[in-house]
Design an enzyme around this catalytic site. Structure first.
Site, PDB file in Angstrom:
ATOM      1  N   GLU A   1     104.831  83.346  39.820  1.00  0.00           N
ATOM      2  CA  GLU A   1     105.801  84.444  39.979  1.00  0.00           C
ATOM      3  C   GLU A   1     105.128  85.750  40.413  1.00  0.00           C
ATOM      4  OE1 GLU A   1     108.667  84.746  36.791  1.00  0.00           O
ATOM      5  OE2 GLU A   1     109.316  82.694  37.093  1.00  0.00           O
TER       6      GLU A   1
HETATM    7  C1  LIG Z   1     101.418  75.768  37.652  1.00  0.00           C
HETATM    8  C2  LIG Z   1     102.027  76.398  38.840  1.00  0.00           C
HETATM    9  C3  LIG Z   1     103.394  76.289  39.057  1.00  0.00           C
HETATM   10  C4  LIG Z   1     103.974  76.809  40.208  1.00  0.00           C
HETATM   11  N1  LIG Z   1     105.291  76.596  40.458  1.00  0.00           N
HETATM   12  C5  LIG Z   1     105.799  76.956  41.674  1.00  0.00           C
HETATM   13  C6  LIG Z   1     107.125  76.586  42.040  1.00  0.00           C
HETATM   14  O1  LIG Z   1     107.858  75.992  41.262  1.00  0.00           O
HETATM   15  N2  LIG Z   1     107.557  76.920  43.271  1.00  0.00           N
HETATM   16  C7  LIG Z   1     106.776  77.584  44.168  1.00  0.00           C
HETATM   17  O2  LIG Z   1     107.215  77.840  45.276  1.00  0.00           O
HETATM   18  N3  LIG Z   1     105.509  77.974  43.848  1.00  0.00           N
HETATM   19  C8  LIG Z   1     105.005  77.647  42.635  1.00  0.00           C
HETATM   20  N4  LIG Z   1     103.723  78.012  42.292  1.00  0.00           N
HETATM   21  C9  LIG Z   1     102.931  78.749  43.257  1.00  0.00           C
HETATM   22  C10 LIG Z   1     102.573  80.156  42.827  1.00  0.00           C
HETATM   23  O3  LIG Z   1     103.665  80.997  42.971  1.00  0.00           O
HETATM   24  C11 LIG Z   1     101.369  80.564  43.685  1.00  0.00           C
HETATM   25  O4  LIG Z   1     100.278  79.871  43.141  1.00  0.00           O
HETATM   26  C12 LIG Z   1     101.117  82.017  43.737  1.00  0.00           C
HETATM   27  O5  LIG Z   1     102.086  82.624  44.521  1.00  0.00           O
HETATM   28  C13 LIG Z   1      99.739  82.396  44.269  1.00  0.00           C
HETATM   29  O6  LIG Z   1      99.430  81.693  45.434  1.00  0.00           O
HETATM   30  P1  LIG Z   1      98.021  80.941  45.550  1.00  0.00           P
HETATM   31  O7  LIG Z   1      97.840  80.126  44.321  1.00  0.00           O
HETATM   32  O8  LIG Z   1      97.992  80.245  46.840  1.00  0.00           O
HETATM   33  O9  LIG Z   1      96.938  82.084  45.508  1.00  0.00           O
HETATM   34  P2  LIG Z   1      96.462  83.002  46.724  1.00  0.00           P
HETATM   35  O10 LIG Z   1      97.623  83.603  47.396  1.00  0.00           O
HETATM   36  O11 LIG Z   1      95.481  82.259  47.542  1.00  0.00           O
HETATM   37  O12 LIG Z   1      95.730  84.169  45.940  1.00  0.00           O
HETATM   38  C14 LIG Z   1      94.395  84.056  45.452  1.00  0.00           C
HETATM   39  C15 LIG Z   1      94.034  85.397  44.807  1.00  0.00           C
HETATM   40  O13 LIG Z   1      94.063  86.422  45.788  1.00  0.00           O
HETATM   41  C16 LIG Z   1      94.850  87.498  45.321  1.00  0.00           C
HETATM   42  N5  LIG Z   1      95.458  88.151  46.475  1.00  0.00           N
HETATM   43  C17 LIG Z   1      96.201  87.614  47.465  1.00  0.00           C
HETATM   44  N6  LIG Z   1      96.598  88.554  48.330  1.00  0.00           N
HETATM   45  C18 LIG Z   1      96.108  89.733  47.892  1.00  0.00           C
HETATM   46  C19 LIG Z   1      96.189  91.087  48.317  1.00  0.00           C
HETATM   47  N7  LIG Z   1      96.861  91.462  49.392  1.00  0.00           N
HETATM   48  N8  LIG Z   1      95.566  92.026  47.590  1.00  0.00           N
HETATM   49  C20 LIG Z   1      94.886  91.698  46.484  1.00  0.00           C
HETATM   50  N9  LIG Z   1      94.766  90.448  46.025  1.00  0.00           N
HETATM   51  C21 LIG Z   1      95.378  89.478  46.709  1.00  0.00           C
HETATM   52  C22 LIG Z   1      95.864  86.858  44.372  1.00  0.00           C
HETATM   53  O14 LIG Z   1      96.346  87.793  43.420  1.00  0.00           O
HETATM   54  C23 LIG Z   1      95.018  85.790  43.718  1.00  0.00           C
HETATM   55  O15 LIG Z   1      94.321  86.369  42.662  1.00  0.00           O
HETATM   56  C24 LIG Z   1     103.153  77.501  41.141  1.00  0.00           C
HETATM   57  C25 LIG Z   1     101.780  77.653  40.898  1.00  0.00           C
HETATM   58  C26 LIG Z   1     101.216  77.097  39.774  1.00  0.00           C
HETATM   59  C27 LIG Z   1      99.736  77.247  39.576  1.00  0.00           C
END
Ligand SMILES: Cc1cc2nc3c(=O)[nH]c(=O)nc-3n(C[C@H](O)[C@H](O)[C@H](O)COP(=O)(O)OP(=O)(O)OC[C@H]3O[C@@H](n4cnc5c(N)ncnc54)[C@H](O)[C@@H]3O)c2cc1C
Length: 759
Positions: free
Chosen positions: A440
């Protein structure tokens, strides 16, 4: 055409021209995120002079009789059915009877109105259910939480057509459909709007007829409930190369309902998020055809998907994860206080050591603060707000603070927290912490881009209006509006600058405070002081850094921290007021305030130390923090007073941990609670022996210090403590073959042996 005016033509007009030129461009997705939801108490904080009477007048969140009956009935029963060890380590799923119970009692339909067969709960009712379930099983709580959070249910309620609502909502309410929400893809996580999942408008065959529809291709991952969902709320980018529904090639992000039994949909594989066994996995779609009518809101809503998502998130992220986190904080405070009371080292309960009290004090105060903020946020949502900035604060702060207290709990429990097994009541929560941090809106993004980045525009009293005027396609009309808003803004800023300066130099002595709150009046005054300092710094930062602030994430994050503290501390004062100003809770209130004030001053100091325009920073420092940060955080004595609340039974301790689910049978939590009760009961006897310098119970009996009944009481307490500090152990073949058998599809192994209470 308006009347000519000297101010407008000679002063406002040049500024208007310049500002139109330098106004940072907002992307469509940024604009939609900013416009989502509404503003609430955050607007008061940005205004610099919060109206405390308004805050205290917000009616406290309460449960209806029906919600209370649901908590006392089905929720308690479900808690009794949930065996977290069995779910996570043996079955790797909820048992069929739990799935059945969840559907039958409409846990997936808390937000669906009764008219559609749902429970129609308030935000607070919904939050209380998640809170209680979370203290029993995170996998169980997440499973119940997700269909009530961002996803098809919420989107249909807000944006669905009448036909869509009539068809889908009763089916979701009855559990005939299991929904999931598909936004995240491998290439697009935090930057979800950059997804490459696509839909193309085309003709196709649907139930034997040729119709206009969408051909979808996607690869989503991390989707909760994805492996077992019957319908996906799918986000994708819609294209219309043949201009079948308009004259645009690229229509934009769209959300549609995709039944998972359609040809081309692949679901079923699973991720293992932090070894939590809730259903989560990837999903693929290859040339899946759906009718245009499956777009949520119908064909008229194509391209409006991002706006829908942001709007749904605006309220939703203030409920689920904050409830889970508040529950986690209260639970860890409860068990860690009890454990520190019964566990002795060096012949002293470890809770009497100052270094342990340092952790316990923080845990108690954090539990108080998070629940205060949860209740206030639910109250706001239940009064019709969708406060996007407040919910971003809640999501990030609640999950971050849960991480701190979970680490504290692990450290205080030592090996007892580390050794996994059915008796371990901390391990699952510890592993789950990064999930809340990530979902989220990952916390780093939320803290550094959303809270302040969106708040500065959305919750600021003038900025959004100024931007709207600058962007007015009719420059003359825009100038007239700009002229009004700009000079109101200037008046406001001058008044606020004077206020901030005066309050800083007098320590907030003359800032307003509600007369009813004598014991806390200095806190209201200090918060008023910091709110006006924050508002002044915001204005100066926007004026001098403008759109560049967006890239200065470290500065933006610190502004976010100050705003968060102002919100959370307001909630603490509100809770103390709403609970009848309990004197025994004052140490908790004071601890939160002292810690929060120290954080606020540290962040002001850090912003000024790093502010790119040095003369501006010097001026601000002179006005707002002339002697540097003076707040040092809670005193040791105050921390000890908070720790003591967790070490002895009391009304204050009960208020902190109210309505948590307690242990049952011989489980780890039940053992701990029993040991705590018996240890407290036997305390006078231990005291008697201590005074006589006798440690051994048999010796005490021999000397006549205690009678037979007292000896039995002491022995029972000692046995209960041994049972509570025991950890699980396994035969090697119990551990290794289980993994092998599960991989071969033989299902879960037999239940592992638990040490008995006597062992
Ligand atoms: C257990 C679990 C359940 C989930 N359930 C759902 C679901 O039901 N439906 C769905 O659609 N998604 C779901 N998600 C996805 C979740 O919303 C994403 O994991 C999340 O949006 C972050 O994306 P990412 O993991 O690819 O991290 P990334 O986007 O790769 O981010 C990696 C790091 O970089 C940081 N970062 C990225 N951009 C910036 C910026 N501009 N400035 C500073 N820092 C930055 C982030 O804060 C993070 O710390 C789920 C994830 C998990 C782990």
């Amino acid at each position: 055409m308006s009347e000519p005016s000297f101010r407008r033509d000679k002063l406002s007009k040049p500024i208007f021209r310049w500002a139109r030129h330098v106004l940072p461009t907002l992307s469509e997705t940024e604009r939609e995120a900013i416009e989502a939801g509404d503003v609430w108490w955050d607007a008061d904080l940005f205004g610099g002079n919060p109206d405390w009477a308004k805050l205290l007048a917000v009616p406290p969140a309460t449960l209806t009789a029906e919600e209370q009956a649901f908590l006392d009935g089905p929720v308690n029963e479900l808690c009794r059915m949930l065996d977290d060890w069995h779910i996570n380590w043996e079955r790797h799923d909820l048992p069929p009877e739990v799935w059945d119970f969840l559907k039958r009692h409409k846990f997936f339909a808390m937000i669906i109105p009764k008219a559609y067969g749902g429970l129609g709960f308030s935000a607070y009712g919904h939050s209380e259910v998640i809170r209680k379930l979370s203290t029993r099983s995170i996998a169980g709580a997440v499973t119940a939480m997700v269909p009530n959070s961002l996803g098809p249910g919420e989107l249909l309620l807000q944006f669905g057509t009448k036909e869509q609502q009539d068809y889908w909502l009763p089916r979701l309410a009855e559990g005939k459909e299991i929904p999931c929400f598909g936004l995240t893809s491998p290439e697009a996580g935090s930057d979800a709007a950059s997804m490459i999942d696509s839909g193309v408008v085309c003709h196709g065959t649907w139930q034997g007829r040729e119709i206009l529809g969408i051909r979808l291709n996607w690869h989503k991952r991390y989707i909760t409930l994805g492996p077992i969902a019957t319908v996906i709320g799918l986000a994708f980018k819609l294209h219309d190369p043949d201009h079948l529904i308009g004259d645009r090639d690229d229509i934009g992000i769209t959300v549609a309902l995709v039944p998972t039994n359609l040809p081309g949909v692949s679901i079923g594989r699973r991720h293992l998020p932090a070894l939590m066994a809730f259903q989560n996995g990837p999903t693929w779609g290859h040339d899946v055809f759906i009718p245009l009518d499956n777009v949520i809101g119908g064909a008229a809503q194509v391209g409006k998907g991002w706006k829908m998502l942001m709007s749904a998130l605006a309220a939703g992220r203030g409920i689920s994860l904050p409830s889970l986190s508040a529950a986690g904080a209260a639970f860890t405070a409860h068990v860690t206080g009890a454990y520190a009371r019964i566990r002795e080292q060096f012949h002293v309960p470890i809770g009497r050591f100052e270094a342990i009290q340092e952790r316990l004090g923080r845990m108690a105060a954090t539990a108080y603060l998070l629940d205060a903020a949860r209740r206030l946020t639910c109250a706001g949502i239940d009064h019709g707000h969708k406060p996007a900035v407040v919910t971003a604060i809640m999501k990030e702060q609640a999950t971050e603070r849960l991480r701190v207290v979970t680490n504290d709990a692990m450290d205080v429990h030592g090996g007892k927290g580390v050794q996994e097994g059915p008796l371990n009541y901390l391990g699952a929560g510890y592993r789950a912490v990064p999930i809340g941090i990530t979902v989220e809106g990952a916390n780093i993004v939320t803290r550094s881009l959303i809270q302040f980045g969106q708040g500065a525009i959305r919750s600021h009293p003038y900025l959004l209006k100024e931007m709207a005027a600058l962007e007015d396609p009719d420059p003359e009309r825009g100038l007239v509006e700009f002229d009004h808003v700009l000079w109101d803004h200037v008046d406001h800023s001058i008044a606020n600058a004077m206020r901030a300066w005066g309050r800083a130099w007098t320590g907030g002595m003359f800032a307003p405070n509600p007369a009813t709150a004598a014991a806390t009046s200095r806190f209201y005054r200090a918060l008023g002081r910091y709110a006006s300092a924050f508002a002044l710094m915001v204005d100066v930062a926007l004026l001098t850094l403008g759109g560049g602030l967006k890239r200065q994430e470290m500065i933006s994050a610190r502004f976010g921290d100050i705003l968060s503290e102002l919100y959370l501390l307001s909630a603490v004062l509100k809770r103390w007021h709403d609970e009848g100003r309990q004197r025994e809770d004052l140490p908790l209130v004071q601890w939160c305030m002292e810690e929060g004030f120290a954080t606020i001053e540290a962040r002001i100091d850090q912003i000024l130390a790093n502010f790119p325009m040095r003369p501006v920073a010097w001026q601000l420092r002179f006005m707002l923090l002339p002697l540097g940060p003076l707040r040092r955080g809670p005193s040791d004595r105050l921390t000890q007073a908070c720790a003591d609340i967790l070490l002895e039974p009391s009304a204050a301790r009960d208020r902190l941990t109210v309505d948590l689910f307690h242990g049952i049978g011989d489980d780890g939590l039940a053992r701990l609670e029993r040991a705590f009760a018996l240890t407290i009961a036997a305390e006078p006897l231990r005291e008697r022996m201590h005074k006589a310098r006798v440690r051994d119970v048999n010796e005490a009996r021999r000397q006549g210090l205690i009678n037979d009944a007292e000896m039995a009481e002491l022995n029972a307490a000692a046995e209960a403590v041994s049972a509570a500090v025991a950890v699980d152990d396994f035969a090697p073949e119990e551990i290794t073959p289980r993994l092998a058998r599960s991989a071969e599809g033989e299902g879960p192994s037999q239940t592992l042996r638990r040490p008995t209470a006597a062992e």
